[in-house]
Design a protein around this motif. Structure first.
Motif, PDB file in Angstrom:
ATOM      1  N   PHE A  40       0.874  -1.163   0.000  1.00 35.51           N
ATOM      2  CA  PHE A  40       0.000   0.000   0.000  1.00 35.51           C
ATOM      3  C   PHE A  40       0.908   1.210   0.000  1.00 35.51           C
ATOM      4  O   PHE A  40       1.858   1.287   0.785  1.00 35.51           O
ATOM      5  N   VAL A  41       0.625   2.147  -0.895  1.00 37.25           N
ATOM      6  CA  VAL A  41       1.460   3.338  -1.027  1.00 37.25           C
ATOM      7  C   VAL A  41       0.595   4.563  -0.771  1.00 37.25           C
ATOM      8  O   VAL A  41      -0.383   4.798  -1.485  1.00 37.25           O
ATOM      9  N   SER A  42       0.948   5.320   0.285  1.00 39.17           N
ATOM     10  CA  SER A  42       0.269   6.578   0.608  1.00 39.17           C
ATOM     11  C   SER A  42       0.977   7.693  -0.144  1.00 39.17           C
ATOM     12  O   SER A  42       2.208   7.760  -0.144  1.00 39.17           O
ATOM     13  N   ILE A  43       0.198   8.584  -0.752  1.00 37.91           N
ATOM     14  CA  ILE A  43       0.773   9.615  -1.618  1.00 37.91           C
ATOM     15  C   ILE A  43       0.214  10.985  -1.244  1.00 37.91           C
ATOM     16  O   ILE A  43      -0.997  11.128  -1.045  1.00 37.91           O
ATOM     17  N   ARG A  44       1.096  11.972  -1.164  1.00 41.43           N
ATOM     18  CA  ARG A  44       0.695  13.378  -0.980  1.00 41.43           C
ATOM     19  C   ARG A  44       0.918  14.117  -2.286  1.00 41.43           C
ATOM     20  O   ARG A  44       1.972  13.974  -2.902  1.00 41.43           O
ATOM     21  N   LEU A  45      -0.064  14.904  -2.685  1.00 36.93           N
ATOM     22  CA  LEU A  45       0.002  15.661  -3.933  1.00 36.93           C
ATOM     23  C   LEU A  45      -0.046  17.153  -3.669  1.00 36.93           C
ATOM     24  O   LEU A  45      -0.629  17.597  -2.694  1.00 36.93           O
ATOM     25  N   GLU A  92       0.850  -2.066 -12.469  1.00 36.94           N
ATOM     26  CA  GLU A  92       1.159  -2.486 -11.094  1.00 36.94           C
ATOM     27  C   GLU A  92       0.081  -2.087 -10.090  1.00 36.94           C
ATOM     28  O   GLU A  92       0.014  -2.630  -8.995  1.00 36.94           O
ATOM     29  N   VAL A  93      -0.753  -1.125 -10.437  1.00 41.07           N
ATOM     30  CA  VAL A  93      -1.739  -0.582  -9.503  1.00 41.07           C
ATOM     31  C   VAL A  93      -3.066  -1.317  -9.661  1.00 41.07           C
ATOM     32  O   VAL A  93      -3.615  -1.391 -10.757  1.00 41.07           O
ATOM     33  N   THR A  94      -3.576  -1.851  -8.543  1.00 43.45           N
ATOM     34  CA  THR A  94      -4.841  -2.594  -8.580  1.00 43.45           C
ATOM     35  C   THR A  94      -6.013  -1.800  -8.030  1.00 43.45           C
ATOM     36  O   THR A  94      -7.159  -2.119  -8.322  1.00 43.45           O
ATOM     37  N   ALA A  95      -5.744  -0.776  -7.213  1.00 41.50           N
ATOM     38  CA  ALA A  95      -6.816   0.046  -6.655  1.00 41.50           C
ATOM     39  C   ALA A  95      -6.239   1.376  -6.197  1.00 41.50           C
ATOM     40  O   ALA A  95      -5.063   1.448  -5.806  1.00 41.50           O
ATOM     41  N   VAL A  96      -7.076   2.411  -6.250  1.00 38.85           N
ATOM     42  CA  VAL A  96      -6.675   3.746  -5.790  1.00 38.85           C
ATOM     43  C   VAL A  96      -7.822   4.309  -4.964  1.00 38.85           C
ATOM     44  O   VAL A  96      -8.989   4.217  -5.365  1.00 38.85           O
ATOM     45  N   GLU A 129      -2.468  12.110   4.093  1.00 39.80           N
ATOM     46  CA  GLU A 129      -2.175  11.600   2.751  1.00 39.80           C
ATOM     47  C   GLU A 129      -3.390  11.839   1.872  1.00 39.80           C
ATOM     48  O   GLU A 129      -4.524  11.859   2.342  1.00 39.80           O
ATOM     49  N   ASP A 130      -3.160  12.012   0.587  1.00 36.52           N
ATOM     50  CA  ASP A 130      -4.244  12.319  -0.346  1.00 36.52           C
ATOM     51  C   ASP A 130      -4.773  11.094  -1.074  1.00 36.52           C
ATOM     52  O   ASP A 130      -5.967  11.002  -1.366  1.00 36.52           O
ATOM     53  N   LEU A 131      -3.877  10.163  -1.379  1.00 33.15           N
ATOM     54  CA  LEU A 131      -4.261   8.952  -2.098  1.00 33.15           C
ATOM     55  C   LEU A 131      -3.628   7.734  -1.448  1.00 33.15           C
ATOM     56  O   LEU A 131      -2.547   7.826  -0.852  1.00 33.15           O
ATOM     57  N   LEU A 132      -4.282   6.610  -1.611  1.00 36.96           N
ATOM     58  CA  LEU A 132      -3.727   5.331  -1.191  1.00 36.96           C
ATOM     59  C   LEU A 132      -3.836   4.408  -2.396  1.00 36.96           C
ATOM     60  O   LEU A 132      -4.918   4.243  -2.959  1.00 36.96           O
ATOM     61  N   ALA A 133      -2.711   3.831  -2.809  1.00 38.98           N
ATOM     62  CA  ALA A 133      -2.692   2.928  -3.952  1.00 38.98           C
ATOM     63  C   ALA A 133      -2.313   1.528  -3.489  1.00 38.98           C
ATOM     64  O   ALA A 133      -1.383   1.361  -2.692  1.00 38.98           O
ATOM     65  N   HIS A 134      -3.036   0.538  -3.977  1.00 39.78           N
ATOM     66  CA  HIS A 134      -2.674  -0.858  -3.758  1.00 39.78           C
ATOM     67  C   HIS A 134      -1.843  -1.265  -4.970  1.00 39.78           C
ATOM     68  O   HIS A 134      -2.307  -1.184  -6.106  1.00 39.78           O
ATOM     69  N   PHE A 193       5.716  10.123  -0.775  1.00 40.28           N
ATOM     70  CA  PHE A 193       4.951   8.875  -0.701  1.00 40.28           C
ATOM     71  C   PHE A 193       5.587   7.989   0.350  1.00 40.28           C
ATOM     72  O   PHE A 193       6.754   8.156   0.713  1.00 40.28           O
ATOM     73  N   ARG A 194       4.796   7.063   0.832  1.00 34.90           N
ATOM     74  CA  ARG A 194       5.254   6.116   1.847  1.00 34.90           C
ATOM     75  C   ARG A 194       4.685   4.759   1.492  1.00 34.90           C
ATOM     76  O   ARG A 194       3.488   4.638   1.213  1.00 34.90           O
ATOM     77  N   SER A 195       5.525   3.744   1.462  1.00 34.22           N
ATOM     78  CA  SER A 195       5.050   2.411   1.094  1.00 34.22           C
ATOM     79  C   SER A 195       5.059   1.488   2.306  1.00 34.22           C
ATOM     80  O   SER A 195       5.884   1.620   3.208  1.00 34.22           O
TER      81      SER A 195
END
Length: 163
Positions: free
Chosen positions: A76-81, A101-105, A112-117, A143-145
């Motif tokens: 899971f990757v947390s992202i700030r934009l 590589e991304v299965t869900a957002v 954090e603004d987004l979380l990507a699986h 980002f933080r994974s």
């Protein structure tokens, strides 16, 4: 003002039972579903059609083992934009979900603004994805994974009490 998901009409007891049975096995025939529920096949078929028309049932999917598709590592990757506005969020979300590589957002509230699986064949591929692709767009501040070691998911969702 909060803009949320449009509220669907609450399902009744029979609709809820239909949904639960279809979540367990979406490939069962209408006749088998009707028999399990103790209703006429015509009633069952009409209820399922109405559930689809109302958007309660959004589709039928095969559950695939990620490892069978060479997706052995999950994170899971947390992202700030920045700048943070609807156009930036929507465009970046669309870009992310388009990456193999991304299965869900998920769009989040909070720090954090987004979380990507994200999935990858191995840790080296995950690292390359994070450094070479995710960190490059100018909108990404940080980002933080978090690597997933194990997971469990609830596949059958029941109606919650209330309203």
């Amino acid at each position: 003002m909060f803009v949320g998901v449009a509220r669907l009409p609450i399902v009744d007891e029979l609709d809820s039972a239909i949904v639960q049975h279809l979540q367990r096995d979406a490939r069962q025939t209408n006749r088998d579903l009707a028999r399990r529920l103790g209703i006429a096949p015509s009633t069952c078929l009409e209820r399922v059609r109405l559930l689809r028309a109302r958007g309660v049932i959004r589709g039928y999917h095969a559950e695939i083992d990620p490892a069978a598709l060479n997706r052995n590592v999950e994170a899971f990757v947390s992202i700030r934009l920045r700048p943070l506005n609807r156009d930036v969020i929507d465009a970046f979300k669309a870009t992310l979900i388009g990456l193999p590589e991304v299965t869900a957002v998920y769009v989040l509230a909070g720090d954090e603004d987004l979380l990507a699986h994200v999935t990858a064949p191995d840790l080296d591929h995950l690292h390359a994805f994070l450094i070479d692709r995710l960190s490059q767009p100018r909108e990404v501040v940080t980002f933080r994974s978090q690597i997933v070691f194990q997971s469990a998911q609830k596949r059958v969702h029941e109606r919650l009490p209330g309203e």
